[in-house]
Design an enzyme around this catalytic site. Structure first.
Site, PDB file in Angstrom:
ATOM      1  N   GLU A 228     -14.593  -0.348-102.577  1.00 56.18           N
ATOM      2  CA  GLU A 228     -15.828  -0.832-101.965  1.00 56.18           C
ATOM      3  C   GLU A 228     -16.650  -1.646-102.958  1.00 56.18           C
ATOM      4  O   GLU A 228     -17.126  -2.753-102.663  1.00 56.18           O
ATOM      5  CB  GLU A 228     -16.683   0.347-101.470  1.00 56.18           C
ATOM      6  CG  GLU A 228     -16.103   1.111-100.301  1.00 56.18           C
ATOM      7  CD  GLU A 228     -15.208   2.269-100.723  1.00 56.18           C
ATOM      8  OE1 GLU A 228     -14.640   2.230-101.842  1.00 56.18           O
ATOM      9  OE2 GLU A 228     -15.068   3.206 -99.924  1.00 56.18           O
TER      10      GLU A 228
ATOM     11  N   GLY B 285     -19.341  11.422-112.110  1.00 54.14           N
ATOM     12  CA  GLY B 285     -19.990  10.393-111.291  1.00 54.14           C
ATOM     13  C   GLY B 285     -21.254  10.881-110.611  1.00 54.14           C
ATOM     14  O   GLY B 285     -22.296  10.221-110.632  1.00 54.14           O
TER      15      GLY B 285
ATOM     16  N   GLU C 124     -19.175  17.562-102.840  1.00 54.51           N
ATOM     17  CA  GLU C 124     -18.063  17.024-103.627  1.00 54.51           C
ATOM     18  C   GLU C 124     -17.762  17.957-104.804  1.00 54.51           C
ATOM     19  O   GLU C 124     -16.615  18.125-105.206  1.00 54.51           O
ATOM     20  CB  GLU C 124     -18.370  15.605-104.133  1.00 54.51           C
ATOM     21  CG  GLU C 124     -17.133  14.867-104.619  1.00 54.51           C
ATOM     22  CD  GLU C 124     -17.387  13.410-104.977  1.00 54.51           C
ATOM     23  OE1 GLU C 124     -18.085  13.153-105.968  1.00 54.51           O
ATOM     24  OE2 GLU C 124     -16.879  12.515-104.264  1.00 54.51           O
TER      25      GLU C 124
ATOM     26  N   HIS D  99     -39.513  17.507 -84.749  1.00 57.48           N
ATOM     27  CA  HIS D  99     -39.458  16.943 -83.396  1.00 57.48           C
ATOM     28  C   HIS D  99     -38.032  16.553 -83.011  1.00 57.48           C
ATOM     29  O   HIS D  99     -37.823  15.822 -82.045  1.00 57.48           O
ATOM     30  CB  HIS D  99     -40.411  15.749 -83.307  1.00 57.48           C
ATOM     31  CG  HIS D  99     -41.818  16.116 -83.679  1.00 57.48           C
ATOM     32  ND1 HIS D  99     -42.737  16.583 -82.777  1.00 57.48           N
ATOM     33  CD2 HIS D  99     -42.427  16.153 -84.887  1.00 57.48           C
ATOM     34  CE1 HIS D  99     -43.868  16.866 -83.404  1.00 57.48           C
ATOM     35  NE2 HIS D  99     -43.707  16.618 -84.685  1.00 57.48           N
TER      36      HIS D  99
HETATM   37  O1  F6P Z   1     -14.318   8.686-104.273  1.00 54.66           O
HETATM   38  C1  F6P Z   1     -15.217   9.576-104.833  1.00 54.66           C
HETATM   39  C2  F6P Z   1     -15.840   9.001-106.066  1.00 54.66           C
HETATM   40  O2  F6P Z   1     -14.934   8.996-107.102  1.00 54.66           O
HETATM   41  C3  F6P Z   1     -17.101   9.751-106.460  1.00 54.66           C
HETATM   42  O3  F6P Z   1     -16.840  10.899-107.154  1.00 54.66           O
HETATM   43  C4  F6P Z   1     -17.818   8.708-107.235  1.00 54.66           C
HETATM   44  O4  F6P Z   1     -19.182   9.006-107.415  1.00 54.66           O
HETATM   45  C5  F6P Z   1     -17.580   7.497-106.369  1.00 54.66           C
HETATM   46  O5  F6P Z   1     -16.276   7.670-105.864  1.00 54.66           O
HETATM   47  C6  F6P Z   1     -17.699   6.186-107.067  1.00 54.66           C
HETATM   48  O6  F6P Z   1     -16.782   6.089-108.125  1.00 54.66           O
HETATM   49  P1  F6P Z   1     -16.940   4.976-109.206  1.00 54.66           P
HETATM   50  O7  F6P Z   1     -18.255   5.169-109.868  1.00 54.66           O
HETATM   51  O8  F6P Z   1     -15.794   5.169-110.154  1.00 54.66           O
HETATM   52  O9  F6P Z   1     -16.876   3.650-108.524  1.00 54.66           O
END
Ligand code: F6P
Length: 532
Positions: free
Chosen positions: A202, A255, A341, A372
């Site tokens: 992402e 993380g 997590e 509400h």
């Molecule tokens: O997919 C889970 C995860 O590894 C989380 O633990 C982490 O906070 C997130 O994805 C983002 O990971 P990164 O900081 O390596 O992009």
């Protein structure tokens, strides 16, 4: 350990919460404590002195304090990944080590770089910006690289710099990066790509869109507008961030525990000078409490005992997090990652299946809005859901009477969950209001409240950076103490991997770059629809 909690729960199950107050005049003194400027009141939870002692005994037997001390010492407490978990070092004042290596120096050096970068950004003196002012930050990251900074910037909005917008994009849904960039002037925008691993789909996909957007407008000057934050700096550089624009953190920072590192760079820049330091100081004060307070007066340890008792003693599947503070609207999503997590695990450290689930579902929303919406469920559905109320006791924003009503609603909601209203009382009230007897009789079961529903109340002196830092550190420590009680590792997250890997394969099939694989009919159907 589990048997201890269950035995206490069995003993207390027949007793009402109100009878626990009646039975113990010292209940408030026993179950209310102050820590790092915050007040924790666990007295409305279904525990008495004996149950608390059993919980403390269980914490001792599980080695909560020993684990905490090992974590402080930088030992490999993340046993499945062979790593230290040294997020306390990021806000600590003394020397810290990770697996025997000193870390405080590099933390201080990175903090100093963050500060001077922020100063230059605010002064309009960023290198390669030709004196242009910074008007917008686009923070790209997901999970722990997103939720903490987003929460902090929302919670401390009054302490933000004017004329500096911060936008976030986490999701791979193209709508998010589209919205994040829309209308911004690339010449006055800083894109911060935050990823511990710098491999996250992402973040890299959104980063690529933002990088192309910068390059299209600025050409070779784009690099000055692109910053990377990562525990894998070489990957960030290989991806296209200039070496001197990369801010490191380290594999000994989980993380979801990473807000305090360079992951908080957006906060350092967008909050007024010194506010991020205050956040760290608040967290450090809670660390000191966690490390030094005796078990029976240790807020994270008591909080962990309460959560564990509710989960495995009383079988609660979830708890409801209820900040009565608009600006803490993002607390529940942040705590969801932290708690679910960390502790949503199925096996103990030795790999044996857990006999009882370790974590509850964390859910919640902001009061008074949610009174509400889902409060009907909290008050009258058959299964009691433990609640955690948060109130800000300082002056607050806006009209004084708003504050009065806000606090009244929080305090009274906790009381209403505790005391309930018997059907007889509902009937008498309707009769007194002039309703005829048969109608009052018919309606009384609908207007009765079972009560006897447990809650915790947490008081913040103000919604400032120090209190917020202490609050977030409290949740971190409570989560870890809970994990130790249950014998699991709160620092790994293997459970997210399968979905990621299968999504990668599915994307190949959708794109046509990989041969179709056999699937169950439902998956087959939806892949077909996605292809169409
Ligand atoms: O997919 C889970 C995860 O590894 C989380 O633990 C982490 O906070 C997130 O994805 C983002 O990971 P990164 O900081 O390596 O992009």
């Amino acid at each position: 350990m589990i048997a201890q909690f269950q035995a206490q729960a069995a003993r207390l199950s027949g007793q009402s919460l109100r009878s626990l107050f009646d039975a113990d005049p010292a209940r408030m003194a026993r179950f209310k404590l102050d820590a790092a400027g915050l007040t924790f009141d666990f007295s409305k939870q279904r525990l008495d002195g004996k149950a608390l002692d059993a919980g403390l005994e269980a914490a001792r037997a599980a080695g909560v304090e020993a684990f905490r001390d090992a974590m402080r010492a930088g030992e490999a407490v993340n046993a499945t990944e062979g790593r230290a978990a040294q997020h306390m070092a990021l806000r600590g004042k003394e020397s810290f080590f990770a697996l025997g290596q000193p870390v405080s120096h590099e933390i201080a050096a990175t903090r100093a770089r963050m500060r001077s970068f922020a100063e230059a950004a605010i002064a309009g003196q960023l290198e390669g910006w030709e004196g242009r002012p910074l008007r917008a930050i686009v923070h790209l990251g997901i999970g722990g690289s997103d939720l903490g900074p987003k929460l902090v910037l929302e919670a401390l909005r009054p302490l933000r710099r004017p004329d500096l917008e911060v936008r976030f994009a986490a999701n791979i849904d193209g709508a998010e990066i589209t919205d994040a960039l829309a209308g911004l002037d690339p010449r006055e925008t800083l894109v911060i790509v935050v990823s511990k691993t710098f491999t996250t789909l992402e973040t890299l996909a959104n980063g690529a869109v933002a990088r192309a957007w910068l390059e299209a407008a600025l050409g070779p000057a784009a690099g000055a507008h692109l910053v990377g934050v990562s525990a894998a700096p070489q990957r960030a550089i290989a991806w296209g961030v200039k070496e001197d624009q990369v801010f490191p953190f380290w594999d000994w920072v989980g993380g979801r525990y990473s807000l305090w590192s360079a992951v908080g760079l957006s906060c350092e820049i967008a909050l007024q000078t010194g506010v991020f330091d205050q956040l760290l100081a608040g967290a450090q004060a809670m660390d000191a409490h966690f490390l030094e307070a005796p078990e029976a007066r240790n807020a994270p340890i008591l909080g962990a005992i309460v959560q564990t008792m509710n989960r495995i003693g009383y079988g609660a599947q979830s708890y409801c997090l209820l900040p009565y503070a608009r600006r803490l609207a993002l607390l529940a999503p942040w705590a969801q990652q932290l708690e679910m997590e960390s502790n949503g695990k199925g096996v103990t450290l030795s790999g044996a299946p857990l006999i009882q689930p370790a974590a509850m579902v964390t859910w919640g929303g902001v009061g008074s809005d949610v009174q509400h919406s889902f409060f009907q469920f909290l008050h009258q559905n058959l299964q009691s859901v433990p609640c955690e109320f948060l109130v800000v006791l300082g002056p607050g924003e806006g009209p004084a009477d708003h504050r009065t009503h806000l606090l009244a609603n929080a305090i009274a909601s906790a009381e209403a969950l505790l005391v309930g209203k018997p059907a007889q009382q509902a009937l008498a009230e309707m009769r007194a209001a002039g309703l005829d007897a048969s109608e009052a009789e018919r309606l009384s079961p609908h207007r009765a409240f079972p009560g006897d529903r447990p809650s915790t109340m947490i008081g913040l002196p103000a919604l400032d950076a120090k209190a917020l830092g202490a609050l977030l550190a409290y949740y971190e420590h409570r989560t870890i103490a809970q994990a130790v009680l249950m014998g699991i590792n709160p620092f790994d997250q293997w459970g997210v991997e399968l979905g990621k890997a299968m999504a990668g394969l599915a994307a190949g099939e959708l794109r046509g770059s990989a041969a179709p694989r056999p699937h169950d009919p439902s998956t087959q159907y939806w892949l077909g629809r996605a292809r169409a």
